[in-house]
Design an enzyme around this catalytic site. Structure first.
Site, PDB file in Angstrom:
ATOM      1  N   ARG A  37      12.064  -6.454   4.790  1.00  0.00           N
ATOM      2  CA  ARG A  37      12.159  -5.045   5.177  1.00  0.00           C
ATOM      3  C   ARG A  37      12.980  -4.896   6.464  1.00  0.00           C
ATOM      4  O   ARG A  37      13.840  -4.028   6.559  1.00  0.00           O
ATOM      5  CB  ARG A  37      10.753  -4.461   5.386  1.00  0.00           C
ATOM      6  CG  ARG A  37      10.789  -3.027   5.913  1.00  0.00           C
ATOM      7  CD  ARG A  37       9.484  -2.306   5.726  1.00  0.00           C
ATOM      8  NE  ARG A  37       8.419  -2.791   6.587  1.00  0.00           N
ATOM      9  CZ  ARG A  37       7.142  -2.427   6.458  1.00  0.00           C
ATOM     10  NH1 ARG A  37       6.787  -1.606   5.488  1.00  0.00           N
ATOM     11  NH2 ARG A  37       6.229  -2.901   7.272  1.00  0.00           N
TER      12      ARG A  37
ATOM     13  N   LYS B 116       0.838  -1.217   0.000  1.00  0.00           N
ATOM     14  CA  LYS B 116       0.000   0.000   0.000  1.00  0.00           C
ATOM     15  C   LYS B 116       0.870   1.264   0.000  1.00  0.00           C
ATOM     16  O   LYS B 116       0.663   2.176  -0.794  1.00  0.00           O
ATOM     17  CB  LYS B 116      -0.930   0.038   1.241  1.00  0.00           C
ATOM     18  CG  LYS B 116      -1.883  -1.139   1.361  1.00  0.00           C
ATOM     19  CD  LYS B 116      -2.787  -1.021   2.567  1.00  0.00           C
ATOM     20  CE  LYS B 116      -2.074  -1.019   3.905  1.00  0.00           C
ATOM     21  NZ  LYS B 116      -1.375  -2.269   4.246  1.00  0.00           N
TER      22      LYS B 116
ATOM     23  N   ARG C 178     -10.194   1.031   7.816  1.00  0.00           N
ATOM     24  CA  ARG C 178      -9.735  -0.302   8.217  1.00  0.00           C
ATOM     25  C   ARG C 178     -10.806  -1.060   8.988  1.00  0.00           C
ATOM     26  O   ARG C 178     -10.575  -2.196   9.395  1.00  0.00           O
ATOM     27  CB  ARG C 178      -8.538  -0.125   9.133  1.00  0.00           C
ATOM     28  CG  ARG C 178      -7.238  -0.632   8.546  1.00  0.00           C
ATOM     29  CD  ARG C 178      -6.145  -0.215   9.503  1.00  0.00           C
ATOM     30  NE  ARG C 178      -4.994  -1.025   9.383  1.00  0.00           N
ATOM     31  CZ  ARG C 178      -3.863  -0.600   8.797  1.00  0.00           C
ATOM     32  NH1 ARG C 178      -3.782   0.590   8.257  1.00  0.00           N
ATOM     33  NH2 ARG C 178      -2.824  -1.388   8.752  1.00  0.00           N
TER      34      ARG C 178
HETATM   35  P1  AP5 Z   1       0.304   0.798   8.553  1.00  0.00           P
HETATM   36  O1  AP5 Z   1       1.426   1.733   8.638  1.00  0.00           O
HETATM   37  O2  AP5 Z   1      -0.851   1.117   7.680  1.00  0.00           O
HETATM   38  O3  AP5 Z   1       0.939  -0.603   8.244  1.00  0.00           O
HETATM   39  P2  AP5 Z   1       0.393  -1.976   7.612  1.00  0.00           P
HETATM   40  O4  AP5 Z   1      -0.998  -1.965   7.089  1.00  0.00           O
HETATM   41  O5  AP5 Z   1       0.700  -3.013   8.625  1.00  0.00           O
HETATM   42  O6  AP5 Z   1       1.213  -2.088   6.328  1.00  0.00           O
HETATM   43  P3  AP5 Z   1       2.748  -1.934   5.999  1.00  0.00           P
HETATM   44  O7  AP5 Z   1       3.149  -0.501   6.077  1.00  0.00           O
HETATM   45  O8  AP5 Z   1       3.573  -2.918   6.778  1.00  0.00           O
HETATM   46  O9  AP5 Z   1       2.716  -2.480   4.524  1.00  0.00           O
HETATM   47  P4  AP5 Z   1       2.206  -1.833   3.163  1.00  0.00           P
HETATM   48  O10 AP5 Z   1       0.997  -2.551   2.666  1.00  0.00           O
HETATM   49  O11 AP5 Z   1       2.160  -0.344   3.246  1.00  0.00           O
HETATM   50  O12 AP5 Z   1       3.403  -2.304   2.257  1.00  0.00           O
HETATM   51  P5  AP5 Z   1       4.752  -1.531   1.891  1.00  0.00           P
HETATM   52  O13 AP5 Z   1       4.552  -0.709   0.691  1.00  0.00           O
HETATM   53  O14 AP5 Z   1       5.313  -0.896   3.126  1.00  0.00           O
HETATM   54  O15 AP5 Z   1      -0.330   0.561  10.019  1.00  0.00           O
HETATM   55  C1  AP5 Z   1       0.498   0.302  11.130  1.00  0.00           C
HETATM   56  C2  AP5 Z   1      -0.329   0.330  12.402  1.00  0.00           C
HETATM   57  O16 AP5 Z   1      -0.880   1.636  12.595  1.00  0.00           O
HETATM   58  C3  AP5 Z   1      -1.542  -0.611  12.438  1.00  0.00           C
HETATM   59  O17 AP5 Z   1      -1.203  -1.930  12.817  1.00  0.00           O
HETATM   60  C4  AP5 Z   1      -2.414   0.098  13.496  1.00  0.00           C
HETATM   61  O18 AP5 Z   1      -1.937  -0.135  14.794  1.00  0.00           O
HETATM   62  C5  AP5 Z   1      -2.192   1.560  13.162  1.00  0.00           C
HETATM   63  N1  AP5 Z   1      -3.158   2.058  12.168  1.00  0.00           N
HETATM   64  C6  AP5 Z   1      -2.867   2.576  10.937  1.00  0.00           C
HETATM   65  N2  AP5 Z   1      -3.980   2.922  10.299  1.00  0.00           N
HETATM   66  C7  AP5 Z   1      -5.013   2.618  11.138  1.00  0.00           C
HETATM   67  C8  AP5 Z   1      -6.424   2.727  11.024  1.00  0.00           C
HETATM   68  N3  AP5 Z   1      -6.997   3.209   9.905  1.00  0.00           N
HETATM   69  N4  AP5 Z   1      -7.178   2.309  12.069  1.00  0.00           N
HETATM   70  C9  AP5 Z   1      -6.620   1.841  13.192  1.00  0.00           C
HETATM   71  N5  AP5 Z   1      -5.293   1.688  13.372  1.00  0.00           N
HETATM   72  C10 AP5 Z   1      -4.485   2.084  12.335  1.00  0.00           C
HETATM   73  O19 AP5 Z   1       5.654  -2.789   1.473  1.00  0.00           O
HETATM   74  C11 AP5 Z   1       6.134  -3.711   2.426  1.00  0.00           C
HETATM   75  C12 AP5 Z   1       7.498  -4.243   1.962  1.00  0.00           C
HETATM   76  O20 AP5 Z   1       7.323  -5.006   0.772  1.00  0.00           O
HETATM   77  C13 AP5 Z   1       8.482  -3.098   1.601  1.00  0.00           C
HETATM   78  O21 AP5 Z   1       9.766  -3.472   2.007  1.00  0.00           O
HETATM   79  C14 AP5 Z   1       8.379  -3.000   0.065  1.00  0.00           C
HETATM   80  O22 AP5 Z   1       9.562  -2.561  -0.526  1.00  0.00           O
HETATM   81  C15 AP5 Z   1       8.043  -4.433  -0.321  1.00  0.00           C
HETATM   82  N6  AP5 Z   1       7.185  -4.528  -1.498  1.00  0.00           N
HETATM   83  C16 AP5 Z   1       6.133  -3.722  -1.826  1.00  0.00           C
HETATM   84  N7  AP5 Z   1       5.556  -4.141  -2.969  1.00  0.00           N
HETATM   85  C17 AP5 Z   1       6.249  -5.231  -3.373  1.00  0.00           C
HETATM   86  C18 AP5 Z   1       6.135  -6.104  -4.519  1.00  0.00           C
HETATM   87  N8  AP5 Z   1       5.176  -5.936  -5.445  1.00  0.00           N
HETATM   88  N9  AP5 Z   1       7.017  -7.126  -4.610  1.00  0.00           N
HETATM   89  C19 AP5 Z   1       7.997  -7.313  -3.665  1.00  0.00           C
HETATM   90  N10 AP5 Z   1       8.155  -6.514  -2.577  1.00  0.00           N
HETATM   91  C20 AP5 Z   1       7.287  -5.487  -2.438  1.00  0.00           C
END
Ligand code: AP5
Length: 195
Positions: free
Chosen positions: A127, A13, A88
């Protein structure tokens, strides 16, 4: 353009939201980034959210909705935005709908990034390894216990939103197992926009 990016932790995302901002001149609204900034600055919201986030649980709806309502009112959001990590829960989806209706606005699309469970875990592990190698601080919730809870929270509280947005005709599913560039191209394709 006003978009929502849906997908489990590690789905890409943040990566794709960032690309949408540069490709289409819209603003990235990441609730995760906003909450991490609040935690780092030890604001009242940050103090409330810190332990909840570290455990991998969701911050209460009213806290997150208030942050988004405030941010969406800023002038830069008038050119369009991509919500990354919000809504969410069904309650947040309802609040977003009400927020937009009040302003006479609507969403143009909800893009769901579909990624296998094993790939999600591997991406987060990668990561952590990369950040550790660079000497950067690893996210407090990027550990096996918190990640398991984040994935459970997604399944229980966020996954039902796909059905909600499918019914409204806004949902566009994208294969998030492709390379980062291919995912970006697929998002543009399902949205019917060119960079
Ligand atoms: P948040 O920061 O939203 O984290 P998340 O949903 O757990 O997602 P990530 O940031 O880990 O992953 P992403 O999908 O963004 O992937 P990314 O691009 O980083 O939320 C964190 C916390 O905040 C929640 O648990 C909660 O506590 C709180 N929170 C936030 N919003 C909330 C809400 N609305 N309500 C309540 N609580 C909330 O990519 C991940 C990795 O994979 C990177 O290293 C990237 O380089 C790699 N990657 C990306 N795409 C690919 C691909 N196509 N192929 C290979 N690798 C890839």
């Amino acid at each position: 353009m006003r978009l929502v990016l849906l997908g489990p932790p590690g789905a890409g995302k943040g990566t794709q939201a960032q690309r949408l901002t540069t490709r289409h001149g819209i603003v990235q609204l990441s609730t995760g980034d906003m909450l991490r900034a609040a935690v780092a600055a030890a604001t009242p919201v940050g103090l409330k959210a810190k332990d909840i986030m570290a455990r991998g649980e969701l911050v209460p709806d009213e806290v997150v909705v208030a942050i988004v309502a405030d941010r969406i009112d800023q002038p830069d959001c008038a050119k369009g935005f991509v919500l990354d990590g919000f809504p969410r829960t069904p309650g947040q989806a309802e609040a977003l709908g009400a927020m937009l209706t009040e302003k006479g606005l609507k969403l143009d699309g909800v893009v769901e990034l579909v990624v296998d469970h094993s790939a999600l875990v591997k991406r987060i592990e990668t990561r952590v390894a990369e950040m550790t190698a660079r000497g950067e601080a690893v996210r407090a919730d990027d550990n096996p216990e918190a990640l398991a809870k984040r994935l459970d929270a997604y399944k229980a509280q966020t996954a039902p939103l796909s059905e909600h947005y499918r019914k409204t005709g806004l949902l566009k599913e994208v294969d998030g197992m492709q390379t980062i560039d291919q995912v970006t191209e697929s998002i543009d394709r399902v949205l019917g926009v060119a960079a």
